[in-house]
Design a protein around this motif. Structure first.
Motif, PDB file in Angstrom:
ATOM      1  N   ILE A 309     -44.628 -56.960 -28.273  1.00  0.00           N
ATOM      2  CA  ILE A 309     -45.273 -58.079 -27.575  1.00  0.00           C
ATOM      3  C   ILE A 309     -44.357 -59.296 -27.575  1.00  0.00           C
ATOM      4  O   ILE A 309     -44.185 -59.967 -26.552  1.00  0.00           O
ATOM      5  N   ARG A 310     -43.737 -59.587 -28.730  1.00  0.00           N
ATOM      6  CA  ARG A 310     -42.850 -60.761 -28.835  1.00  0.00           C
ATOM      7  C   ARG A 310     -41.593 -60.581 -27.986  1.00  0.00           C
ATOM      8  O   ARG A 310     -41.143 -61.516 -27.330  1.00  0.00           O
ATOM      9  N   ILE A 311     -41.048 -59.359 -27.994  1.00  0.00           N
ATOM     10  CA  ILE A 311     -39.841 -59.112 -27.195  1.00  0.00           C
ATOM     11  C   ILE A 311     -40.155 -59.192 -25.704  1.00  0.00           C
ATOM     12  O   ILE A 311     -39.378 -59.741 -24.918  1.00  0.00           O
ATOM     13  N   ARG A 312     -41.310 -58.674 -25.318  1.00  0.00           N
ATOM     14  CA  ARG A 312     -41.716 -58.738 -23.900  1.00  0.00           C
ATOM     15  C   ARG A 312     -41.873 -60.177 -23.434  1.00  0.00           C
ATOM     16  O   ARG A 312     -41.443 -60.548 -22.330  1.00  0.00           O
ATOM     17  N   ASP A 313     -42.469 -61.019 -24.268  1.00  0.00           N
ATOM     18  CA  ASP A 313     -42.756 -62.395 -23.872  1.00  0.00           C
ATOM     19  C   ASP A 313     -41.573 -63.340 -24.058  1.00  0.00           C
ATOM     20  O   ASP A 313     -41.402 -64.279 -23.274  1.00  0.00           O
ATOM     21  N   TYR A 314     -40.766 -63.101 -25.092  1.00  0.00           N
ATOM     22  CA  TYR A 314     -39.726 -64.080 -25.438  1.00  0.00           C
ATOM     23  C   TYR A 314     -38.323 -63.491 -25.513  1.00  0.00           C
ATOM     24  O   TYR A 314     -37.375 -64.210 -25.829  1.00  0.00           O
ATOM     25  N   GLY A 315     -38.169 -62.202 -25.247  1.00  0.00           N
ATOM     26  CA  GLY A 315     -36.849 -61.593 -25.270  1.00  0.00           C
ATOM     27  C   GLY A 315     -36.355 -61.313 -26.679  1.00  0.00           C
ATOM     28  O   GLY A 315     -37.006 -61.638 -27.677  1.00  0.00           O
ATOM     29  N   PHE A 316     -35.184 -60.715 -26.747  1.00  0.00           N
ATOM     30  CA  PHE A 316     -34.569 -60.394 -28.029  1.00  0.00           C
ATOM     31  C   PHE A 316     -33.930 -61.632 -28.650  1.00  0.00           C
ATOM     32  O   PHE A 316     -33.303 -62.443 -27.954  1.00  0.00           O
ATOM     33  N   THR A 317     -34.104 -61.777 -29.946  1.00  0.00           N
ATOM     34  CA  THR A 317     -33.312 -62.685 -30.768  1.00  0.00           C
ATOM     35  C   THR A 317     -32.663 -61.829 -31.853  1.00  0.00           C
ATOM     36  O   THR A 317     -32.932 -60.624 -31.944  1.00  0.00           O
ATOM     37  N   VAL A 318     -31.837 -62.442 -32.681  1.00  0.00           N
ATOM     38  CA  VAL A 318     -31.182 -61.669 -33.746  1.00  0.00           C
ATOM     39  C   VAL A 318     -32.227 -61.076 -34.681  1.00  0.00           C
ATOM     40  O   VAL A 318     -32.133 -59.909 -35.082  1.00  0.00           O
ATOM     41  N   SER A 319     -33.238 -61.858 -35.042  1.00  0.00           N
ATOM     42  CA  SER A 319     -34.265 -61.356 -35.968  1.00  0.00           C
ATOM     43  C   SER A 319     -35.085 -60.237 -35.333  1.00  0.00           C
ATOM     44  O   SER A 319     -35.436 -59.258 -36.003  1.00  0.00           O
ATOM     45  N   ARG A 320     -35.390 -60.333 -34.051  1.00  0.00           N
ATOM     46  CA  ARG A 320     -36.156 -59.269 -33.383  1.00  0.00           C
ATOM     47  C   ARG A 320     -35.295 -58.014 -33.213  1.00  0.00           C
ATOM     48  O   ARG A 320     -35.804 -56.893 -33.293  1.00  0.00           O
ATOM     49  N   TYR A 321     -34.010 -58.206 -32.966  1.00  0.00           N
ATOM     50  CA  TYR A 321     -33.109 -57.050 -32.906  1.00  0.00           C
ATOM     51  C   TYR A 321     -33.071 -56.357 -34.266  1.00  0.00           C
ATOM     52  O   TYR A 321     -33.123 -55.121 -34.347  1.00  0.00           O
ATOM     53  N   ALA A 322     -32.965 -57.150 -35.349  1.00  0.00           N
ATOM     54  CA  ALA A 322     -32.966 -56.572 -36.696  1.00  0.00           C
ATOM     55  C   ALA A 322     -34.268 -55.829 -36.967  1.00  0.00           C
ATOM     56  O   ALA A 322     -34.272 -54.793 -37.648  1.00  0.00           O
ATOM     57  N   ALA A 323     -35.370 -56.347 -36.433  1.00  0.00           N
ATOM     58  CA  ALA A 323     -36.656 -55.668 -36.603  1.00  0.00           C
ATOM     59  C   ALA A 323     -36.657 -54.300 -35.939  1.00  0.00           C
ATOM     60  O   ALA A 323     -37.168 -53.314 -36.489  1.00  0.00           O
ATOM     61  N   VAL A 324     -36.082 -54.211 -34.742  1.00  0.00           N
ATOM     62  CA  VAL A 324     -35.998 -52.924 -34.045  1.00  0.00           C
ATOM     63  C   VAL A 324     -35.121 -51.953 -34.835  1.00  0.00           C
ATOM     64  O   VAL A 324     -35.454 -50.761 -34.973  1.00  0.00           O
ATOM     65  N   ILE A 325     -34.006 -52.439 -35.358  1.00  0.00           N
ATOM     66  CA  ILE A 325     -33.124 -51.591 -36.162  1.00  0.00           C
ATOM     67  C   ILE A 325     -33.869 -51.074 -37.387  1.00  0.00           C
ATOM     68  O   ILE A 325     -33.743 -49.886 -37.759  1.00  0.00           O
TER      69      ILE A 325
END
Length: 565
Positions: A309-325
């Protein structure tokens, strides 16, 4: 008692000597890095004028030690390869120190910022691979099941940490008493603790990981099986109740749910791993321990939902990328765990290689690295707003979103600025740069601060003094500001004062007119009159000043209310 103490010291010395003998360059590098860092922290004459050189020595020996453990572990019986590895490691370390700590703007004809960033990412992957291969070789050399190996190493590290922690606390107390009663030792305690951590604690940790440890005791089994596992199960139950609540109320997962689940995985994996490595009893808790990891699997879907939901609304950041990893690593772990439980093969140890591969994908491989993914995501987000509009035509919410994406791209890498300049005209970037974080373009808004009030307050004319601190105590409209003095509970104002700061704000406007500097001198303006018997003495002032409208916003005052009876 004395003989036991001496025996303990001899045993400690013997263990350290043994580790230094087996890993000579690794331990020498760590000890020297700790020594030079301790000297750097110490505020003695050696540090003066040599801080940069000491920093370079610390980084060099740290890089050398991390690489050396690979050659000393894998090529213990091949001295020629080991010596060649020392030489190669030294060259790489010298080159890395030169690049990372160089103050030049250009290196080898290219931007120094770009060179340092690329080197840092490649160096991180290289060192991660060295440590990963070393750890796998240690596990294979010891010859135990992976779960048992991890359990024993983890418990040994806990034991070492507790013992050294008590020693460090005792040393700190001794130096504190010396400081208070004999003479001031300055930063001696920090230097000592750092040096001893490198010389003693690191050696003890290395021994805990690289040696076959004793079987866990009954106390460890009780703690893990009867204390940690039930607490983990209770936490899991709460998450399942929360999942039911989400579907019943037709809501979306909280922002915090991913962090909570990530924390549960990080602490849960060692717990259920240790259960299998410790307990051999056929108790109910022992039997259900095999199913605990499977209980976590649905949580990965909840994590993906929340973060998606956060990635869809606000795109990737470093912390969100780390979350996916992290989610990918969790999924890989459970696949390996399932294979391990079904076949009995030591597939869990392969997680080391998957983590090594993941580091390469996340840091250096074009298209999948965090830099490329974040820039691509935020660029797509920006283009969605300004593809058919000028920045000035956006509403406040759209401006905030564009500014957010713009800031993320600038902050993630040197490539962010290059990509922005490639995709957008300079005029467009200048407009976006003028937006503030709330989406408004406020070029005339200037942050003003002052903390240069006098250090001595003459209170001979006053009877009562109240401390004022923080924006929460000051509210205002126009130039009139209400100052609240609260009781200890901080709920209901005990007293209220109203002060007119019109003259002070006018003075600030005149002082900063025509310039972009935000410093303002309070000297001569510290005391502001409230009434005949009350004054406000300002020690710190900060505010946003709108030069176009000539008004102050977001006023923050520290100081004192001085009152006569």
């Amino acid at each position: 008692m004395r003989s036991r103490f001496i025996t303990t010291l001899r045993s400690l010395a013997k263990n350290i000597i043994e580790i230094v003998r087996d890993y000579p360059v690794t331990m020498s590098g760590i000890i020297l890095a700790a020594f030079f860092d301790a000297v750097k922290i110490w505020d003695g004459p050696i540090t003066i004028g040599h801080s940069d050189s000491l920093e370079k020595l610390v980084l060099f020996f740290l890089l050398l030690s991390v690489q050396s453990i690979f050659f000393e572990e894998l090529f213990d019986d091949k001295p020629l390869i080991r010596y060649a590895g020392y030489i190669v490691s030294s060259v790489i370390s010298v080159f890395s120190v030169y690049i990372l700590l160089s103050g030049d703007d250009l290196l080898f004809g290219i931007s120094a910022e770009a060179f340092r960033e690329l080197l840092t990412r490649f160096l991180a992957v290289y060192l991660f691979f060295m440590l990963g291969f070393s750890l796998y070789h240690i596990y294979k050399r010891i010859g135990e099941d992976f779960e048992i190996f991890c359990t024993k190493a983890f418990l040994a590290l806990c034991k070492v940490s507790v013992i050294y922690g008590l020693f460090a606390i005792g040393l700190a107390v001794i130096v504190f008493i010396l400081d208070e009663l004999i003479f001031d030792t300055g930063n001696l305690i920090l230097s000592l603790e750092l040096f001893l951590a490198g010389g003693i604690y690191t050696a003890m940790c290395l021994k805990a990981v690289t040696r076959k440890n004793e079987d866990p005791g009954r106390f460890a089994g009780i703690c893990v099986l009867y204390v940690l596992q039930p607490m983990l199960l209770i936490a899991f139950a709460i998450i399942y109740i929360y999942i039911i609540k989400i579907f019943v109320t037709d809501s979306v997962p909280s922002n915090m749910v991913f962090n909570i689940l990530a924390f549960l995985f990080i602490i849960g994996m060692p717990i259920w791993t240790m259960i299998h490595g410790i307990s051999k009893e056929g108790t109910v808790l022992r039997k259900i321990s095999f199913f605990i990891p499977y209980l976590f699997v649905p949580f990965i879907a909840l994590q993906a939902w929340s973060m998606g939901i956060r990635i869809r609304d606000y795109g990737f950041t470093v912390s969100r990328y780390a979350a996916v990893i992290l989610m990918i690593c969790e999924a890989i772990y459970f696949i390996l765990y399932l294979i391990f439980r079904r076949t009995g093969k030591q597939t869990l140890s392969l997680i080391i290689f998957f983590l090594m591969a993941t580091s390469a994908f996340a840091l250096v491989i074009p298209g999948t690295s965090y830099v490329d993914v974040v820039i691509s995501s935020q660029l797509h987000r920006m283009q969605g707003f300004i593809s058919d509009k000028k920045p000035s035509e956006l509403n406040e919410g759209e401006k905030a979103a564009v500014k957010s994406a713009y800031d993320v791209m600038l902050g993630v890498s040197y490539k962010g600025r290059a990509e922005l300049e490639k995709r957008f005209p300079q005029a467009t970037l200048a407009d976006i740069d003028g937006f503030n974080s709330f989406g408004s373009s406020r070029p005339d808004l200037l942050f003003v601060y002052s903390d240069d009030a006098g250090t001595t307050i003459d209170i001979s004319y006053y009877d009562t003094l109240y401390k004022v601190g923080g924006i929460e105590e000051v509210t205002g409209k126009g130039t009139l500001y209400t100052i609240n003095i609260y009781e200890d509970d901080g709920m209901v104002p005990y007293k209220q004062y109203t002060v007119d700061l019109a003259d002070l704000i006018t003075r600030i406007g005149k002082d900063i007119k025509g310039r972009d500097t935000s410093d303002f001198s309070l000297k001569g303006n510290e005391i502001q009159k409230i009434d005949e018997n009350t004054d406000l003495y300002i020690t710190h002032l900060s505010l946003d000043y709108d030069k176009a409208l000539k008004r102050a916003e977001n006023l923050n005052i520290d100081g004192y209310i001085l009152e006569r009876r």
